[in-house]
Design an enzyme around this catalytic site. Structure first.
Site, short mmCIF file in Angstrom:
data_model
loop_
_atom_site.label_atom_id
_atom_site.label_comp_id
_atom_site.label_asym_id
_atom_site.label_seq_id
_atom_site.Cartn_x
_atom_site.Cartn_y
_atom_site.Cartn_z
N TYR A 230 -5.98 7.17 3.86
CA TYR A 230 -6.41 6.02 3.06
C TYR A 230 -5.40 5.05 3.08
CZ TYR A 230 -5.31 3.10 -0.51
OH TYR A 230 -5.91 1.62 -1.33
N ASP B 15 -9.60 5.92 -2.47
CA ASP B 15 -8.19 6.37 -3.33
C ASP B 15 -8.47 7.10 -4.58
OD1 ASP B 15 -9.73 4.02 -4.60
OD2 ASP B 15 -7.12 3.68 -5.35
N GLU C 136 0.74 -1.38 -0.03
CA GLU C 136 0.02 -0.16 -0.24
C GLU C 136 1.09 1.47 0.33
OE1 GLU C 136 -2.75 0.06 -0.37
OE2 GLU C 136 -3.78 -1.41 0.05
#
Length: 349
Positions: free
Chosen positions: A122, A140, A40
């Site tokens: 996020y 996102d 991520e």
DNA sequence: TACTCGTGGCC
DNA sequence: TGGCCAAGAGT
């Protein structure tokens, strides 16, 4: 029972999910939080294609968060070279050390994750949902696009973010929130694309307000962006006995913490001074044109032909073997400049 | 809030 | 071919 929209999306995901290295194989146990987190962070503002080789190399060298936490900062920064947004690498290591200090166990809540370095709204939501099965609202750029189309959000980004988040919250299921988030991102990456969305293949097309307008590609509406300034600067190639003089950039600011060629202080705000780090004769070595997010740079490379090394102290930099320049971990701008230097000094064709 | 912070691929 | 875009965070 999930809402019809989430249900339709999850059914589509079960049939069409992309196979990605950081995803658990279908039907297996929950994915490793370390790999979810690492992927991520790498994927922040970065394409899947660009991330894949870096993810493979990082997980090979540092298979666990504890192993990463023990790595010297310079090695991590060099391993990140080329991926961009280098503050991520510093925060990655800082985060790994925090997690290692608590036994190598990541917090398993969104709030706990959000407190870690480099995890914003996020990433905290994504890791909570994907790695720990928490219900979290993951927003996102893909989700912004999909949601703004589903609801034909007329207000331009970024002002529309609160409304988009409310819509996303409303359609996020209690169960499988991680799969739902990944499904939204896969949908945005493969079907609901910025240009020419493939609505005929979309599992949500019947519910999509933007499609009803006939011009789904007009969403999300975006505010006009500022023009990018163009800057000029210089970088300096000082070689001696098969080694080149490299500096380490300050932690804060552009390319922070990265190894680099000495330069003349160019920045987004202005041109460089033109001043060289040592006196003597310089020869032009060509120009690198490089586009940053917020400005363009023409970087003139100058090659040293003098022999006055007095101004180069070990506290300011280091002599790096030219034949191992690829291992220096230069950000792309300086890697390009180094390539130019190798050509014009005849070290390499 | 608005700005800063990389890079490569796409059409 | 150059602007647009990408699984954003920090300040």
């Amino acid at each position: 029972m999930p809402a019809p929209l989430a249900s339709a999306l999850l059914d589509w995901y079960d049939a069409h999910a992309r196979t990605l290295p950081w995803r658990a194989a279908p039907g297996t146990s929950a994915p490793d939080p370390y790999r979810v987190w690492l992927s991520e962070v790498m994927l922040q503002q970065t394409t899947v294609a660009a991330v894949k080789s870096y993810f493979a190399e990082f997980t090979r060298r540092w298979p666990t968060v504890t192993a990463l936490a023990e790595a010297p900062e310079g090695e991590v920064m060099a391993a990140w070279a080329g991926l961009g947004y280098y503050a991520r690498a510093r925060n990655l290591l800082a985060c790994a050390r925090v997690v290692a200090a608590r036994g190598g166990v990541f917090p398993d809540t969104e709030d706990g994750l959000r407190a870690l370095p480099g995890l914003g709204a996020y990433t905290a939501a994504a890791v909570a949902a994907i790695a720990f099965g928490r219900r979290a609202v993951v927003v996102d750029a893909n989700v912004e696009r999909v949601v703004s189309r589903l609801f034909a959000v007329a207000e331009p980004l970024p002002g529309s973010r609160p409304a988009i988040r409310r819509h996303a919250d409303a359609i996020t299921p209690e169960l499988r929130a991680g799969d739902f988030a990944q499904a939204m991102m896969d949908l945005g990456a493969t079907i609901c694309t910025p240009r020419s969305p493939r609505c005929l293949l979309c599992p949500l097309s019947a519910s999509c307000a933007a499609r009803k307008t006939g011009e789904p590609e007009r969403f999300p509406v975006k505010a006009a962006k500022k023009p990018k300034p163009q800057r000029n600067g210089r970088a300096f190639w000082i070689a001696r006995n098969g080694a080149v003089w490299l500096v380490r950039r300050p932690d804060k600011g552009m390319l922070g913490g990265m190894r680099a060629l000495p330069d003349d202080g160019w920045s987004a705000k202005g041109d460089g001074s033109g001043e060289a780090p040592v006196s003597g004769s310089w020869e032009p070595g060509g120009t690198v044109a490089h586009g940053f997010t917020h400005f363009g740079l023409d970087l003139d490379l100058l090659i040293y032909r003098g022999n006055d090394w007095a101004g180069l102290g070990a506290e300011q930099g280091e002599w790096w073997p030219v034949e191992r320049i690829d291992e220096a971990g230069l950000p792309t701008l300086f890697a390009k400049a180094a390539r130019l230097a190798l050509v014009s000094t005849g070290v390499e064709a």
